[in-house]
Design an enzyme around this catalytic site. Structure first.
Site, mmCIF file in Angstrom:
data_model
loop_
_atom_site.group_PDB
_atom_site.id
_atom_site.type_symbol
_atom_site.label_atom_id
_atom_site.label_comp_id
_atom_site.label_asym_id
_atom_site.label_seq_id
_atom_site.Cartn_x
_atom_site.Cartn_y
_atom_site.Cartn_z
ATOM 1 N N ASP A 1 -9.998 -3.829 -5.342
ATOM 2 C CA ASP A 1 -9.357 -2.864 -4.441
ATOM 3 C C ASP A 1 -10.095 -1.523 -4.533
ATOM 4 O OD1 ASP A 1 -7.666 -1.051 -3.161
ATOM 5 O OD2 ASP A 1 -5.865 -2.157 -3.745
ATOM 6 N N SER B 1 0.840 -1.200 0.000
ATOM 7 C CA SER B 1 0.000 0.000 0.000
ATOM 8 C C SER B 1 0.882 1.261 0.000
ATOM 9 C CB SER B 1 -0.958 -0.079 1.199
ATOM 10 O OG SER B 1 -1.944 0.917 1.132
ATOM 11 N N HIS C 1 -8.097 -4.642 -1.049
ATOM 12 C CA HIS C 1 -6.836 -3.979 -0.709
ATOM 13 C C HIS C 1 -6.006 -4.813 0.275
ATOM 14 C CE1 HIS C 1 -4.321 -0.429 -0.964
ATOM 15 N NE2 HIS C 1 -4.207 -0.392 0.345
HETATM 16 C C1 MLT Z 1 -1.311 6.026 -0.191
HETATM 17 O O1 MLT Z 1 -1.653 6.999 0.439
HETATM 18 O O2 MLT Z 1 -0.132 5.712 -0.395
HETATM 19 C C2 MLT Z 1 -2.396 5.168 -0.741
HETATM 20 O O3 MLT Z 1 -3.616 5.852 -0.679
HETATM 21 C C3 MLT Z 1 -2.442 3.852 -0.041
HETATM 22 C C4 MLT Z 1 -2.742 4.023 1.417
HETATM 23 O O4 MLT Z 1 -1.834 4.245 2.193
HETATM 24 O O5 MLT Z 1 -3.926 3.919 1.807
#
Ligand code: MLT
Length: 202
Positions: free
Chosen positions: A153, A103, A184
């Site tokens: 996701d 992520s 996700h």
């Molecule tokens: C981010 O902010 O890098 C993406 O939205 C993934 C997350 O951290 O939720």
């Protein structure tokens, strides 16, 4: 002293590639140690905690909204992470690591590949998206990258993850992208695919 709080596990298997473990939003340096050991048993594990706080939750760069990044901060933080990797390489005598990011951690790993390719030997990007809309001209020849996306996701649109795969392969990386029937969250399939890929790739 490096600015990052981190964990380092020396590993024990000769020839196992060092991993740079990069957690998701709200995680910390402990989160991915188990995942790293499952993906590449015996690898040295380098696991920093993101230095940006969002409502108390550690991250690796600032965002303006979910999926909308402060790209100046992305660049700055990626370079800072690159300096940390060099510090750890000198301190622990390890090769350039393979990033394993989830992520937000996958997004900073992709940014690091683009702004400082020599910092990493390659990357496993779990639920990654495009971190920089106008990246520098990176030379990623010889860098293997595995992108594992979730078909359902809600945070990462499929075309965005596909655009990241294009961006990295246009820069020369050997990109392998798989879309899993998940959201996700990570699944057992991520672990199994990443493990096989690392064993076949390194
Ligand atoms: C981010 O902010 O890098 C993406 O939205 C993934 C997350 O951290 O939720």
């Amino acid at each position: 002293r490096p600015p990052f709080t981190y964990r380092f596990e020396p590993g024990g298997r000769t020839g196992a590639p060092p991993l740079l473990l990069l957690h998701g939003t709200g995680g910390d340096e402990n989160d991915l140690l188990q995942l790293g050991a499952m993906i590449s048993p015996g690898s040295p594990l380098l696991s920093p905690r993101g230095r940006v706080l969002e409502n108390g939750m550690p991250r690796f760069f600032r965002r303006l909204a979910e999926g909308v990044f402060d790209e100046e901060d992305v660049r700055h933080r990626a370079l800072e992470l690159g300096e940390f990797v060099q510090y750890a390489r000198d301190r622990y005598g390890i090769d350039a690591p393979l990033a394993v990011g989830y992520s937000n951690g996958a997004n900073i790993a992709a940014a690091l590949l683009l702004v400082k390719p020599q910092a990493l030997s390659g990357a496993v990007l779990l639920r990654a998206m495009v971190p920089l809309t106008d990246p520098p001209d990176a030379k990623l020849e010889g860098k293997p990258v595995l992108i594992l996306s979730g078909q359902h996701d809600p945070i990462v649109p499929g075309d965005n993850a596909a655009a990241l795969a294009d961006m990295l392969s246009t820069a020369g990386a050997g990109v392998d992208r798989r879309v899993l029937p998940v959201g996700h969250q990570l699944s057992q399939a991520d672990v199994a695919l990443a493990r096989t890929w690392v064993a076949e790739t390194k």
